[in-house]
Design an enzyme around this catalytic site. Structure first.
Site, PDB file in Angstrom:
ATOM      1  N   LEU A   1       7.160 -15.504   1.149  1.00  0.00           N
ATOM      2  CA  LEU A   1       8.005 -15.257   0.496  1.00  0.00           C
ATOM      3  C   LEU A   1       7.379 -14.942  -1.002  1.00  0.00           C
ATOM      4  O   LEU A   1       8.137 -14.161  -1.784  1.00  0.00           O
ATOM      5  CB  LEU A   1       9.089 -16.681   0.217  1.00  0.00           C
ATOM      6  CG  LEU A   1       9.920 -17.147   1.113  1.00  0.00           C
ATOM      7  CD1 LEU A   1      10.491 -18.587   0.839  1.00  0.00           C
ATOM      8  CD2 LEU A   1      10.870 -16.137   1.189  1.00  0.00           C
ATOM      9  N   ALA A   2       6.434 -15.574  -1.331  1.00  0.00           N
ATOM     10  CA  ALA A   2       5.744 -15.261  -2.603  1.00  0.00           C
ATOM     11  C   ALA A   2       5.197 -13.852  -2.732  1.00  0.00           C
ATOM     12  O   ALA A   2       5.582 -13.063  -3.621  1.00  0.00           O
ATOM     13  CB  ALA A   2       4.421 -16.328  -3.101  1.00  0.00           C
TER      14      ALA A   2
ATOM     15  N   ARG B   1       9.682 -39.718   2.644  1.00  0.00           N
ATOM     16  CA  ARG B   1       8.928 -39.166   3.513  1.00  0.00           C
ATOM     17  C   ARG B   1       7.270 -39.892   3.721  1.00  0.00           C
ATOM     18  O   ARG B   1       7.063 -40.325   4.793  1.00  0.00           O
ATOM     19  CB  ARG B   1       8.721 -37.569   3.391  1.00  0.00           C
ATOM     20  CG  ARG B   1       9.490 -36.787   3.705  1.00  0.00           C
ATOM     21  CD  ARG B   1       9.347 -35.351   3.382  1.00  0.00           C
ATOM     22  NE  ARG B   1      10.481 -34.473   3.724  1.00  0.00           N
ATOM     23  CZ  ARG B   1      10.520 -33.193   3.335  1.00  0.00           C
ATOM     24  NH1 ARG B   1       9.492 -32.735   3.138  1.00  0.00           N
ATOM     25  NH2 ARG B   1      11.496 -32.475   3.519  1.00  0.00           N
TER      26      ARG B   1
END
Lengths: 269, 640
Positions: free
Chosen positions: B44-45, B332
Site C-alpha cells: 500500500l505505501a 487483543r
C-alpha cells in the site's frame, strides 16, 4: 491438529517437473515423500522435501509461494493435471495432504502456457499479466483530484458484481486450465470490475481495446467457451464476465471506427 | 550519537499539518523531472508513493522482490480501513480518530503524527473510491460502514473480508498506469541488498535480480523504503513467507536508527500450530469474539478429552471470569496473554497443548446454525479447510500469533530517517501506532504515507539538493556496497554446512517466541541474548546453501533474510530488556498491576528508543526521543 488424524500418516510418490533454467530442457524427477501428516499443506510437504534435498547436498525444488492463505496469487502448481490441484475454489497453498491417499503418485508441474515461460522448476514468468494491466487496467485518478467518495453513489448490485470480478488474484490458473492458454477470464475480470462502476466509464472503451490488444500481442489464445477457466479459478470468477467483455469490445471497436475525433489543439495563454 | 530531530511543527494540534504544508519547500514543476527517486516495495505505501510521485513529475524507479507488485502482503489484510468521514452521523470526528489510536497505542506514539493520520484518512477514502475500489455499499448506493475493535463509532470502510486486497489492487492499478505511461521504471524480482550512503546522504541501492542473479547499482536523489514489517523474526506468523526485514536492516547497518523494535503485536485468534513442518499461521477475524466464548478446561487432566465430554462445570471461561465487563471482547493483548496463561498452567488443548477453545454452541442455540453461518460462514469455511473440523459441531481451537510490528526505522515528521534522503513509509517505519496498533489502522497508515504525506514532504528535502547533483553509480561508495553484497553471497554459497536455512529460521523463531513473546522477563531476555549470538555463529558455520548465485536460488535469498532476522531478533530482545515497563504489545512480567494489566512508567519511558548500529559485534547505541504530550493527558488504559 485433528486428534483422530494425528496418528495417521501417509506417504506419496512425487513426480516433479525439474528445469534448471528458461532455455534448458526439463524432465520429471521422482521423489518419495513419507511420514506426512494429513494436516500439512501441500506446500509444507514441498518444504520438507526441499529440506531433505538440501541436507543431501542437492538443489531444492524451486516453487513460487508467498502468503500461503490463497490471496496473493503467487503459488502456481498444476497438481495431477489440474491447476491448483484437486480442490474447488482454492489456490495451491490451500491444498492439504489429506486430499491424497497413502501410496498415491502425485504429478506436479508449473502452469503451462507459451505466454508463461518457465523460469526454473515450478516457477513461471507471469509478467505478461502486468503488461496487460499497464495497458489499461486502471481508472486514471491522481491523488488529490478525487471528489467526496459519497458524491457518486453506486447501486449495490453493481458494486457487488464489480467486487465478484475484482476478487481475481492474478494467479494465471485460468490460462493454465485453458486448452488455448487464453487469458480472457483474467482480462474480463478487470474489464468487468472497472466497467461496472460509474468511475470507470470515461476510460471504458479505451480500456477494453488496449487490454485485449496487449493480451493478443503477449501470445495468449482465444476463448472457445469451454469454461475450464472458471472451474480452475481459486476465486470461482464467472465466465459471464467474458461475455460482458466481448460485448464491450465489440461496441468499442465499432465506435472507434466511426466516432468523430476532435481536431482541437492544446491552446492556452 | 544520531541526531533525532522530530521536526514536529509548532502551533495547535489541528493546524500543524496544514501549517507545515504551507511552510515546507517546493520543487518547481520543470525541475521535478530532473530528480530520480527510488521506491523499494510496492505494498500500500510503496505503490501509492511510486505512482503519486510519478504523477507529480519525478522520475521513479520501483523495486519489488515479488514477481509482480500486486503480490505485496498488504493484499492479505481482511477487516477494513478507518476514516473520520462521519458518514453515519454518529459523532465521529478527526479528533476521535486521533484519540482512539493514541490511547490504543498506550501513549507511545507522537501526537502530531497520529493527528495527521486522522486528518488525511478522509482523503484516502475519496481517492480509493475514485480508483474503483469496490467498497461495500448500502442499497441507496452510498458507502457502508461497520464498527471495529471497540470503537464507539462506525467508521470502518470495507470490501467483504478482502479490504487489503482491494486497496492494494487500487494502488497497483495506479502504479500500472504510471509504469505503462513510462513514468515509473518497474523492477520486479529485484531485491534490495544494500543502501548506498554518499557524504552522509542516502543516494542509491544495490539490487540482486532474483531470476538472473545479476547485481546492479542504482543511484538516486532520494531513497524510499516501504518494505513492511519484521514479524517473521518469529518464523511463524500471519505474515507471508517472503516478508522480511532485509531492507530495513541493511539501512540500519548504514546508519539509520531502528526505533522501538520490541513493540510487536500478537493477535489472539489464530489457528494453532499443528506440527514442526508448519510454515504459516492463519488469522481468524477478531469479529468471531462477538459471539464465540473462549474457554479452557479447569483441570489439566481434561485437556486431551473431546470438548463435548467436558462438563459445563469443568470449563473455565477465563476471559469472562477475569474481565467481567468486557468478557470475550477485551483488547487483543489482554486476550492473548490470558490464553497463554491458561496454556502455561497445563490446560492448553490439542496435541501441542497450545490452544484454547472458541465455542459457538451458545450462539448456535441462540441464533440457529444458519444465523451463525450468515455472520461467519466464510471464516468457518477457512477453519474447516485448514483443520478439517466443523466449528458448527465442535469448538474452534485458537492460539495467539504474531501479526504486526509497530517498531521500525525511525523517521521525523517528514517521514525521513536520520540519514538524510532516506524516507521510510508504512509498517517499515515506527511512527504512528505507538506500542499497540488498533484494528483497521494499518491500511490507513500505508495509504496516508504514500498518497498524502510523502508527495509533500519529499520536496522539502529535494529542494535542497541541486538538480543533477546525484552521484554516479560508479563511485567508491557504490563499489564498496556492491562488494559487500557479493562477499555475503559467496560466503553463503561456500559455507557448505549441514543444515538448510529453514532450520535456523525455525530455531530463531522458537527462541523469540519462548523468551521474547507475549510476556517477557529480565531473565528470559537475557537468555535470548545469549542464545541468539550462539545461533548466529552456528548459522555462519553450518548453513547449507546449494546451487549458484547466477540463477533463481531461493535458498540463497532466504539465507540473506535469515541472517538479518537473527540480527534484528537480537536487537528486539535488547530493546525489550532495556524498556523496563509494560506498554501495549510489550509486556514485562515485572511491571504489571495486581490485576495483570500493563504498568507503564511514564517518568522513565515516555520516549522513543532509537537504536544506532555501532559496528559488527559491538553493542548498539540507544538514542532517545522524548514524547512530549502537549494536548492529551497520558492516562492508564483500563478495560475492566
Amino acid at each position: 491438529m485433528v486428534a483422530e488424524n494425528q496418528s495417521k500418516s501417509l506417504g506419496i510418490t512425487l513426480r516433479v517437473w525439474r528445469q534448471a533454467g528458461p532455455s534448458q530442457p526439463g524432465r520429471f524427477v521422482e521423489y518419495q515423500s513419507k511420514d506426512l501428516n494429513p494436516n500439512m499443506s501441500f506446500l509444507e510437504m514441498l518444504d520438507v522435501v526441499n529440506d531433505e534435498l538440501t541436507r543431501k547436498g542437492e538443489e531444492p525444488i524451486a516453487f513460487a509461494h508467498d502468503c500461503r492463505e490463497g490471496i496473493c496469487g503467487t503459488c502456481s502448481c498444476t497438481i495431477n493435471g489440474k491447476p491448483h490441484g484437486p480442490g474447488k475454489g482454492v489456490a495451491t497453498c490451500q491444498v492439504y495432504m489429506r486430499s491424497f491417499r497413502d501410496g498415491d503418485v502425485v504429478t506436479v508441474e508449473p502452469f503451462r502456457a507459451a505466454a508463461f515461460p518457465v523460469i526454473k522448476d515450478l516457477v513461471v514468468d507471469r509478467s505478461a499479466f502486468d503488461r496487460i494491466q499497464q495497458a489499461g487496467g486502471f481508472i486514471t485518478a491522481r491523488a488529490g483530484s478525487a471528489p467526496d467518495a459519497n458524491a457518486l453513489p453506486v447501486p449495490k448490485p453493481d458494486a457487488d458484481l464489480a467486487m465478484d470480478a475484482a476478487t481475481c488474484i492474478g494467479c494465471g490458473a485460468c490460462v493454465a486450465a485453458c486448452k488455448n492458454a487464453s487469458a480472457m477470464l483474467f482480462v474480463a475480470a478487470k474489464v468487468g470490475h472497472l466497467g461496472l462502476l460509474p468511475q470507470g466509464q470515461a476510460e471504458r472503451e479505451r480500456r477494453v481495446l488496449a487490454m485485449v490488444g496487449v493480451m493478443d500481442a503477449e501470445g495468449f489464445g482465444n476463448c472457445t467457451n469451454q469454461y475450464e477457466c472458471s472451474a480452475a479459478c481459486p476465486k470461482l470468477i464467472s465466465h459471464d464476465f467474458i461475455a460482458r467483455m466481448n460485448r464491450d469490445y465489440f461496441a468499442a471497436s465499432l465506435k472507434a471506427a466511426v466516432k468523430p475525433v476532435s481536431l482541437g489543439g492544446s491552446g492556452g495563454a | 550519537m544520531a541526531t533525532l530531530d522530530s521536526r514536529i511543527p509548532s502551533g495547535p494540534l489541528a493546524d500543524k499539518w496544514r501549517k507545515h504544508k504551507t511552510e515546507i519547500k517546493l520543487v518547481n514543476p520543470a525541475n521535478k523531472r530532473k530528480y530520480e527517486i527510488i521506491v523499494v516495495g510496492a505494498g500500500l505505501a510503496g505503490a501509492s508513493a511510486a505512482s503519486t510521485l510519478a504523477d507529480l513529475g519525478y522520475k521513479v524507479k520501483n523495486f519489488v522482490f515479488h514477481d509482480s507488485p500486486r503480490r505485496a502482503h498488504s493484499i492479505a489484510a481482511q477487516g477494513g480501513i478507518n476514516a473520520a468521514k462521519n458518514y453515519q452521523n454518529d459523532g465521529d470526528s478527526v479528533y476521535r480518530l486521533f484519540y482512539d489510536p493514541l490511547k490504543g497505542g498506550d501513549y507511545r506514539a507522537r501526537e502530531a503524527n497520529v493527528h495527521r493520520l486522522a486528518e488525511v484518512s478522509v482523503n484516502i477514502i475519496d481517492q480509493c473510491a475514485a480508483l474503483g475500489v469496490p467498497f461495500a455499499r448500502e442499497y441507496g448506493g452510498l458507502l457502508a460502514n461497520r464498527s471495529f475493535g471497540g470503537a464507539q463509532v462506525s467508521r470502518t470502510f470495507y470490501a467483504r473480508g478482502q479490504t487489503g486486497q482491494q486497496l492494494l489492487l487500487g494502488a497497483y492499478s495506479s502504479l500500472s498506469r504510471t509504469v505503462g505511461a513510462g513514468l515509473v521504471e518497474l523492477h520486479s524480482h529485484s531485491e534490495m541488498l544494500d543502501l548506498v550512503v554518499v557524504n552522509g546522504h542516502a543516494k542509491g541501492i544495490i539490487v540482486r535480480n532474483l531470476v538472473t542473479g545479476e547485481i546492479t547499482r542504482h543511484s538516486a536523489d532520494a531513497v524510499i523504503l516501504a518494505t513492511g514489517g519484521y514479524g517473521n523474526v518469529y518464523n511463524l506468523s500471519t505474515y507471508a513467507r517472503g516478508s522480511n526485514c532485509t531492507a530495513i536492516m541493511r539501512a540500519y547497518r548504514r546508519g539509520a536508527c531502528l526505533a522501538n523494535p520490541c513493540y510487536t503485536q500478537i493477535h489472539p485468534t489464530c489457528i494453532p500450530v499443528s506440527g514442526d513442518y508448519q510454515s504459516k499461521l492463519t488469522l481468524m477475524s477478531e469479529s468471531l469474539r462477538n459471539d464465540g466464548r473462549i474457554w479452557a478446561p479447569k483441570n489439566p487432566a481434561d485437556r486431551l478429552k473431546a470438548p463435548n465430554e467436558i462438563a459445563e462445570q469443568d470449563r473455565d471461561y477465563f476471559l469472562e471470569r477475569l474481565y467481567p465487563s468486557f468478557g470475550n471482547l477485551c483488547p487483543r493483548d489482554v486476550a492473548s496473554r490470558a490464553a497463554k496463561r491458561a496454556c502455561d498452567d497445563g490446560r492448553g488443548v490439542g496435541e501441542s497443548g497450545l490452544g484454547v477453545y472458541l465455542d459457538f454452541a451458545d450462539a448456535i442455540k441462540r441464533l440457529g446454525e444458519n444465523g451463525v453461518r450468515e455472520r461467519y460462514g466464510n471464516l468457518f469455511d477457512i477453519y474447516h479447510e485448514i483443520t478439517a473440523e466443523s466449528a458448527y459441531k465442535t469448538p474452534m481451537r485458537i492460539y495467539p500469533a504474531v501479526h504486526y510490528t509497530m517498531g521500525g526505522l525511525w523517521v521525523d515528521y517528514n517521514l525521513m530517517s536520520n540519514v538524510p534522503g532516506l524516507f521510510v513509509l508504512g509498517e517499515a517505519n515506527f511512527s504512528d501506532h505507538g506500542a499497540n496498533r488498533l484494528g483497521a489502522s494499518a491500511l490507513m497508515q500505508g495509504l496516508a504515507d504514500g498518497y498524502f504525506v510523502i508527495p509533500y514532504t519529499i520536496g522539502d528535502y529535494l529542494a535542497g539538493q541541486k538538480p543533477g547533483s546525484r552521484p554516479s553509480a560508479d563511485g567508491a561508495e557504490f563499489k564498496a556496497a556492491e562488494d559487500s553484497v557479493r562477499g555475503q553471497t559467496s560466503r553463503f554459497l561456500s559455507t557448505k554446512g549441514k543444515e538448510p536455512v529453514s532450520h535456523f529460521h525455525k530455531r530463531l523463531g522458537k527462541i523469540m517466541w519462548e523468551y521474547c513473546g507475549m510476556a517477557r522477563t529480565k531473565e528470559s531476555l537475557e537468555t535470548a541474548l545469549q542464545k541468539i549470538p550462539a545461533l548466529r555463529e552456528e548459522f555462519r558455520a553450518n548453513v547449507n546453501v546449494p546451487g549458484s548465485a547466477e540463477t533463481l536460488n531461493q535458498s540463497l535469498e532466504q539465507a540473506g533474510r535469515v541472517a538479518d532476522f537473527i540480527d534484528l531478533g537480537e536487537l528486539l530482545c535488547r530493546d525489550a530488556l532495556t524498556r523496563e515497563e509494560s506498554c501495549g504489545g510489550h509486556f514485562r512480567e515485572e511491571h504489571q498491576h495486581p490485576d495483570g494489566e500493563c504498568k507503564r512508567d511514564d517518568e522513565k519511558f515516555a520516549h522513543v528508543a532509537a537504536w544506532e548500529f555501532q559496528g559488527e559485534g559491538k553493542t548498539p547505541l540507544r538514542n532517545v526521543e522524548p514524547l512530549n504530550y502537549e494536548f492529551v493527558k497520558m492516562s492508564v488504559r483500563n478495560y475492566k
